[in-house]
Each structure stands twice: as structure tokens, then as C-alpha cells.
Design an enzyme around this catalytic site. Structure first.
Site, PDB file in Angstrom:
ATOM      1  N   ARG A  78       0.834  -1.196   0.000  1.00 36.41           N
ATOM      2  CA  ARG A  78       0.000   0.000   0.000  1.00 36.41           C
ATOM      3  C   ARG A  78       0.873   1.251   0.000  1.00 36.41           C
ATOM      4  O   ARG A  78       1.855   1.335   0.736  1.00 36.41           O
ATOM      5  CB  ARG A  78      -0.905   0.030   1.228  1.00 36.41           C
ATOM      6  CG  ARG A  78      -1.689   1.337   1.262  1.00 36.41           C
ATOM      7  CD  ARG A  78      -2.657   1.418   2.369  1.00 36.41           C
ATOM      8  NE  ARG A  78      -3.262   2.751   2.380  1.00 36.41           N
ATOM      9  CZ  ARG A  78      -4.244   3.089   3.157  1.00 36.41           C
ATOM     10  NH1 ARG A  78      -4.755   2.206   3.980  1.00 36.41           N
ATOM     11  NH2 ARG A  78      -4.728   4.315   3.122  1.00 36.41           N
ATOM     12  N   ARG A  87      -6.183   2.483  -3.179  1.00 37.85           N
ATOM     13  CA  ARG A  87      -5.225   1.669  -2.426  1.00 37.85           C
ATOM     14  C   ARG A  87      -5.370   0.188  -2.752  1.00 37.85           C
ATOM     15  O   ARG A  87      -6.466  -0.279  -3.055  1.00 37.85           O
ATOM     16  CB  ARG A  87      -5.376   1.904  -0.932  1.00 37.85           C
ATOM     17  CG  ARG A  87      -6.775   1.644  -0.434  1.00 37.85           C
ATOM     18  CD  ARG A  87      -7.102   2.411   0.804  1.00 37.85           C
ATOM     19  NE  ARG A  87      -7.619   3.715   0.441  1.00 37.85           N
ATOM     20  CZ  ARG A  87      -8.323   4.483   1.229  1.00 37.85           C
ATOM     21  NH1 ARG A  87      -8.582   4.119   2.446  1.00 37.85           N
ATOM     22  NH2 ARG A  87      -8.772   5.634   0.830  1.00 37.85           N
ATOM     23  N   ASP A  90      -6.756  -1.559   2.349  1.00 38.66           N
ATOM     24  CA  ASP A  90      -7.007  -0.714   3.508  1.00 38.66           C
ATOM     25  C   ASP A  90      -7.609  -1.616   4.575  1.00 38.66           C
ATOM     26  O   ASP A  90      -8.574  -2.340   4.296  1.00 38.66           O
ATOM     27  CB  ASP A  90      -7.993   0.403   3.140  1.00 38.66           C
ATOM     28  CG  ASP A  90      -8.259   1.354   4.296  1.00 38.66           C
ATOM     29  OD1 ASP A  90      -7.291   1.731   4.975  1.00 38.66           O
ATOM     30  OD2 ASP A  90      -9.427   1.717   4.507  1.00 38.66           O
ATOM     31  N   ASP A  92      -8.876  -1.577   8.639  1.00 41.12           N
ATOM     32  CA  ASP A  92      -9.185  -0.744   9.806  1.00 41.12           C
ATOM     33  C   ASP A  92      -9.693  -1.591  10.961  1.00 41.12           C
ATOM     34  O   ASP A  92     -10.478  -2.531  10.758  1.00 41.12           O
ATOM     35  CB  ASP A  92     -10.282   0.278   9.464  1.00 41.12           C
ATOM     36  CG  ASP A  92      -9.821   1.332   8.480  1.00 41.12           C
ATOM     37  OD1 ASP A  92      -8.690   1.824   8.624  1.00 41.12           O
ATOM     38  OD2 ASP A  92     -10.602   1.661   7.565  1.00 41.12           O
TER      39      ASP A  92
END
Length: 160
Positions: A78, A87, A90, A92
Site C-alpha cells: 500500500r 489503495r 485498507d 481498519d
């Protein structure tokens, strides 16, 4: 062991491959939502994302999970050139049962998860208790492509 949820998305290159590799690298992953294709939120003009939510049964803290997320993103090469830009991957930290964090580099529960259909719809598949009463304020386009197990066969399939 603690229940935790990570949100994963990709909109560059082999989107499905990046998600598959990231999930395979999580030894404490116990479930993966269906796969959704969604429009990007914020940032520059870019392609659609593939999104999933992974459920972990883990002994990792929220801080340890953030390190895992960063390791997975690095493995996917990334690049962070543009905020909210396209990207390869990702990842999270969305939720960790019994843990709240409010630090400059980590906020748990994720501060914008309740604003995003691409998080809440797949999260609701795995944890209806966390999505109870949620409605999409932005009416985000979140198209389900299918089940994880249908679209991402185990690595051993097709190998002779």
C-alpha cells in the site's frame, strides 16, 4: 479471547487477491462477511472498492490489531500518497469487545463506521448486535457480490 472486527477494502490491482491474502494471514479469523462492491467515499476520483469485514476471536489488544492492519497493508505494498486515495489494501480496526481507545493514531470503535454502508452492511452479517438500529444516512451503494466462501475458494482447490 475477545471478539474483534476488522474492515478490509481494495480498489487497485487484484482487489480480490489482496483481500484473500490479508484474510489468510489472520490466524485468529473465525468468519468473513460477504463481499461487497462499493463506491469510494471522499478523496479523488477512483475505482470501486471490494469490501469485507473479518471477525476475529483474538487475544490481541486494539493496539496489537492496529499493528496487524499495518503489516497487512505493507504486505500488499500500500502507498499512502493521497488521503482517501486509491489503495491496494485498507484495513481498519472497527470494534474490539470491551475496549475503547481514543488516541491520535487509533480510535476504537472506529469513529466513522456508523456513517458507512460498506462497513455496517457486512458487519451486520457477522454481528447483528452491533448493527441493530443502524440506517444508512448517505444511502450508500453497497452491492453484495456473494459469499466469501463462494467467491474465494481455499488455496488448495484447483491445485493438482
Amino acid at each position: 479471547m475477545t471478539r474483534a472486527f476488522l474492515g478490509l477494502g481494495s480498489n487497485l490491482g487484484d482487489r480480490m487477491g489482496y483481500l484473500k491474502d490479508a484474510v489468510a494471514a489472520m490466524d485468529d479469523c473465525v468468519a468473513v462477511s460477504g463481499i461487497y462492491e462499493t463506491d469510494p467515499v471522499g478523496g479523488p476520483d477512483q475505482g470501486r472498492y471490494l469490501n469485507v469485514v473479518a471477525e476475529l476471536d483474538t487475544s490481541r489488544s486494539a493496539r496489537d490489531l492496529l499493528e496487524l492492519c499495518q503489516m497487512l497493508e505493507a504486505a500488499a505494498e500500500r502507498v499512502r500518497d493521497v488521503r482517501w486515495g486509491p489503495r491496494t489494501l485498507d484495513v481498519d480496526v472497527l470494534w474490539v469487545d470491551g475496549e475503547t481507545v481514543d488516541e491520535p493514531d487509533l480510535v476504537v470503535p472506529h469513529p466513522r463506521m456508523f456513517e458507512r454502508a460498506f462497513v455496517m452492511v457486512p458487519l451486520g452479517e457477522l454481528a447483528p448486535d452491533l448493527a441493530e438500529g443502524w440506517s444508512d444516512p448517505a444511502n450508500g451503494d453497497c452491492r453484495r457480490l456473494g459469499d466469501w466462501d463462494e467467491l474465494v475458494p481455499p488455496a488448495s482447490e484447483g491445485i493438482s
